[in-house]
Design a protein around this motif. Structure first.
Motif, short mmCIF file in Angstrom:
data_model
loop_
_atom_site.label_atom_id
_atom_site.label_comp_id
_atom_site.label_asym_id
_atom_site.label_seq_id
_atom_site.Cartn_x
_atom_site.Cartn_y
_atom_site.Cartn_z
N ALA A 1 0.64 -1.43 -0.20
CA ALA A 1 -0.25 -0.23 0.06
C ALA A 1 0.91 1.24 -0.10
O ALA A 1 0.71 2.30 -0.69
N ILE A 2 1.67 1.37 0.74
CA ILE A 2 2.91 2.56 0.82
C ILE A 2 3.65 2.78 -0.54
O ILE A 2 3.69 3.82 -1.22
N PHE A 3 4.02 1.32 -1.12
CA PHE A 3 4.60 1.52 -2.28
C PHE A 3 3.93 1.82 -3.38
O PHE A 3 4.31 2.87 -4.39
N ARG A 4 2.67 1.42 -3.60
CA ARG A 4 1.64 1.94 -4.51
C ARG A 4 1.09 3.42 -4.56
O ARG A 4 1.02 4.42 -5.48
N GLY A 5 1.19 3.85 -2.98
CA GLY A 5 0.83 5.20 -2.78
C GLY A 5 1.70 5.90 -3.26
O GLY A 5 1.42 7.18 -3.63
N THR A 6 3.13 5.55 -3.25
CA THR A 6 4.33 6.44 -3.53
C THR A 6 4.08 6.82 -5.18
O THR A 6 4.22 7.86 -5.86
N LEU A 7 3.76 5.60 -5.95
CA LEU A 7 3.58 5.46 -7.16
C LEU A 7 2.53 6.66 -7.76
O LEU A 7 2.90 7.39 -8.44
N ASP A 8 1.42 6.43 -7.06
CA ASP A 8 0.15 7.04 -7.43
C ASP A 8 0.41 8.57 -7.21
O ASP A 8 -0.18 9.49 -8.01
N GLY A 9 0.96 9.14 -6.02
CA GLY A 9 1.20 10.33 -5.83
C GLY A 9 2.28 11.20 -6.15
O GLY A 9 2.85 12.20 -5.81
N GLU B 1 6.86 16.30 -8.25
CA GLU B 1 8.20 16.93 -7.63
C GLU B 1 7.86 17.00 -6.24
O GLU B 1 8.78 16.84 -5.40
N ARG B 2 6.82 17.73 -5.69
CA ARG B 2 6.78 18.02 -4.20
C ARG B 2 6.86 16.42 -3.52
O ARG B 2 7.71 16.80 -2.12
N ASN B 3 6.31 15.55 -3.81
CA ASN B 3 6.30 14.07 -3.02
C ASN B 3 7.58 13.68 -3.24
O ASN B 3 8.11 12.98 -2.34
N LEU B 4 8.10 13.67 -4.23
CA LEU B 4 9.66 13.21 -4.59
C LEU B 4 10.65 13.91 -3.35
O LEU B 4 11.38 13.21 -2.79
N LEU B 5 10.60 15.14 -3.35
CA LEU B 5 11.37 15.85 -2.25
C LEU B 5 11.05 15.46 -0.68
O LEU B 5 11.66 15.28 0.21
N LYS B 6 9.63 15.07 -0.29
CA LYS B 6 9.43 14.64 0.67
C LYS B 6 9.98 13.00 0.89
O LYS B 6 10.42 12.82 1.95
N PHE B 7 10.05 12.40 -0.08
CA PHE B 7 10.58 10.92 0.07
C PHE B 7 12.11 11.25 0.15
O PHE B 7 12.46 10.51 1.19
N ASP C 1 19.91 13.71 -11.37
CA ASP C 1 19.28 14.54 -12.60
C ASP C 1 18.51 13.39 -13.45
O ASP C 1 18.66 12.82 -14.41
N ARG C 2 17.24 13.21 -12.79
CA ARG C 2 16.24 12.27 -13.23
C ARG C 2 14.86 12.97 -13.64
O ARG C 2 14.56 13.84 -12.73
N ASP C 3 14.09 12.94 -14.61
CA ASP C 3 13.06 13.67 -14.71
C ASP C 3 11.88 12.56 -13.97
O ASP C 3 11.77 11.41 -13.75
N ILE C 4 10.62 13.17 -13.71
CA ILE C 4 9.67 12.36 -12.99
C ILE C 4 9.15 11.27 -13.76
O ILE C 4 8.81 10.28 -13.07
N GLU C 5 8.79 11.66 -15.12
CA GLU C 5 8.39 10.34 -15.74
C GLU C 5 9.24 9.18 -15.71
O GLU C 5 8.68 8.01 -15.73
N SER C 6 10.25 9.11 -15.73
CA SER C 6 11.21 7.91 -15.75
C SER C 6 11.33 7.31 -14.29
O SER C 6 11.51 6.26 -14.40
N LEU C 7 11.19 8.45 -13.34
CA LEU C 7 11.05 7.64 -12.00
C LEU C 7 9.64 7.08 -11.82
O LEU C 7 9.82 5.89 -11.00
N ARG C 8 8.79 7.57 -12.58
CA ARG C 8 7.47 6.84 -12.18
C ARG C 8 7.54 5.65 -13.30
O ARG C 8 7.08 4.39 -12.41
#
Length: 462
Positions: A105-113, A116-122, A142-149
């Protein structure tokens, strides 16, 4: 997967760092270890990798962090024949798992949300402190959000892996304050693996892990080369270990195996020849005795005895299966990156019914020196050594004991260690040496101890 070298000086050994999710090589650019090149692997949108870059290396050590543990487990079978030490850091081979990894649930929550803001929280949760977070952000990947998703999504769709031989890990490092991989889940996942618990968040100091768990073999060889002339005069404990080992071998009729015509005997880490000379006297007609050591010259020169200056930990991987009758080693395997891998290779190389006879040391060895310097070898305890042989070799003899050497002055302890090549500090750093000497604690009688904790093992191939 992407690979980038951060240290590339033409060394014969390689440290391969499998980074965590959302990483590239930038946060690891300061890592170094003398005698090793270092490369970082990242981007796990697929687990395909061209291993051509690893062809020049005779030894590979793997340090896998976070989701990189799973990536290392599933992608490194092609290089396993050259891998010695495997270190898992704040990760498991079950990355998305309610009891063994990150809860789903935590893993999927990270993916769904993910934005940039949530990445910095991570990153803040990963770093654990403001200071660590700021240091990390100075070398942020130096990674973009889409590649991380896409990378995170790939871990949500993992097939059930067939790990084969790469379930072997030498140690799992677990951060007690890890807010990403729950420490309790890591502990369950590594129940059958040696673990080291650190007061650390998810973002562990990998340089400290490398310094503690990967041996600087070039420096080690230089120290032993300098100590060869004085070793025999300053190593009574090691000499006693050889006496006990030979007595155990005699009691179990291994003398007869060594003296048998055509017997093949290999000594690992012959050093100054304390054990070599005993083995040489036992040889029978056409017995071959081969001596290996990381430094020369040969300690014994006579007919039927050969010497090779090699890194025994990797050289044994090149021997034919079932080609040796007896393997003997005294006070050596504690300097290997992976003693467990060494035992596996010994079991492969020995003939059925062949013997492995060795001395080494258990955890707590030279504890007084470790307390004063903050440095020690990550040695297993008695049960840890025995566990490495489980399923491979039958233990037919085991003896563990203590020997304490007493010294009048604290500096005498370090002079003793230097004379055997086992110095914990660089002798050229006089300030560190004096500081460590001041931290050594004297007994009630005003003398200083160096307590050795040897273990003698005699094993037979099943």
């Amino acid at each position: 997967m992407e690979v980038e070298f951060i240290t590339h000086k033409g060394a014969s050994r390689l440290i391969l760092v499998f980074a965590g999710w959302s990483m590239d090589a930038r946060p690891f650019g300061s890592l170094l270890r003398d005698g090793y090149d270092i490369a970082v692997v990242w981007d796990y949108r697929d687990c395909c990798i061209d291993w051509t870059f690893a062809l020049p290396y005779t030894e590979i050590c793997i340090v896998a962090w976070s989701l990189g543990v799973y990536a290392a487990a599933t992608s490194t079978a092609a290089i396993e024949s050259r891998v010695t030490r495997r270190i898992a850091v704040n990760g498991t081979i079950s990355p998305v798992d309610d009891s063994l990894g990150i809860p789903e649930a935590i893993f999927r929550g990270t993916l769904d949300g993910l934005d940039e803001r949530n990445l910095l929280k991570f990153y803040r949760r990963m770093a654990g402190s403001k200071q660590a977070y700021e240091a990390f952000m100075a070398v942020r990947p130096d990674r973009d959000i889409e590649s991380l998703r896409s990378e995170l999504d790939a871990f949500c769709r993992l097939p059930e892996p067939d790990f084969g031989p790469v379930t072997r890990w030498d140690v799992a490092v677990i951060g007690r304050a890890d807010a990403i991989f729950p420490p309790a889940n890591q502990t369950r996942a590594w129940a059958s693996t040696a673990t080291e618990i650190l007061d650390a968040p998810h973002l562990v100091d990998l340089q400290a892990v490398i310094d503690r768990h990967i041996v600087d073999k070039d420096r080690m060889g230089q120290r032993f080369a300098r100590g060869r002339k004085s070793y025999d005069d300053f190593a009574p404990v090691q000499a006693e270990c050889v006496d006990r080992l030979c007595s155990m071998m005699h009691d179990n009729s291994i003398d007869a195996v060594i003296s048998r015509p055509g017997a093949r005997v290999l000594e690992i880490g012959c050093g100054t020849g304390t054990l070599s000379r005993r083995l040489a006297r036992l040889r029978g007609a056409d017995t071959t005795l081969e001596l290996w050591d990381i430094v020369g010259p040969a300690p014994v020169e006579c007919e039927g005895v050969t010497f090779r200056q090699v890194d025994a930990e990797t050289e044994i991987m090149r021997l034919d299966s079932e080609s040796v009758d007896v393997i003997a080693s005294a006070s050596t395997v504690q300097w290997f990156n992976s003693p467990s891998r060494f035992f596996t290779e010994c079991a492969r190389v020995l003939v059925p019914g062949g013997y492995l006879a060795l001395t080494t040391f258990v955890s707590g060895n030279l504890q007084e020196v470790a307390d004063a310097t903050g440095r020690s070898l990550p040695l297993p305890d008695r049960d840890g050594w025995l566990a490495m042989t489980d399923g491979l070799l039958d233990v037919i003899g085991c003896e563990c004991y203590e020997r304490c050497m007493l010294f009048d002055q604290p500096l005498d302890v370090f002079r003793h260690l230097k004379s055997t090549g086992v110095n914990s500090l660089d002798s050229s750093d006089s300030h560190s040496l004096r500081s460590a000497a001041k931290r050594l604690r004297a007994d009630d009688d005003g003398r200083y101890r160096a307590t050795y904790r040897p273990i003698i093992l005699l094993m037979k191939k099943k």
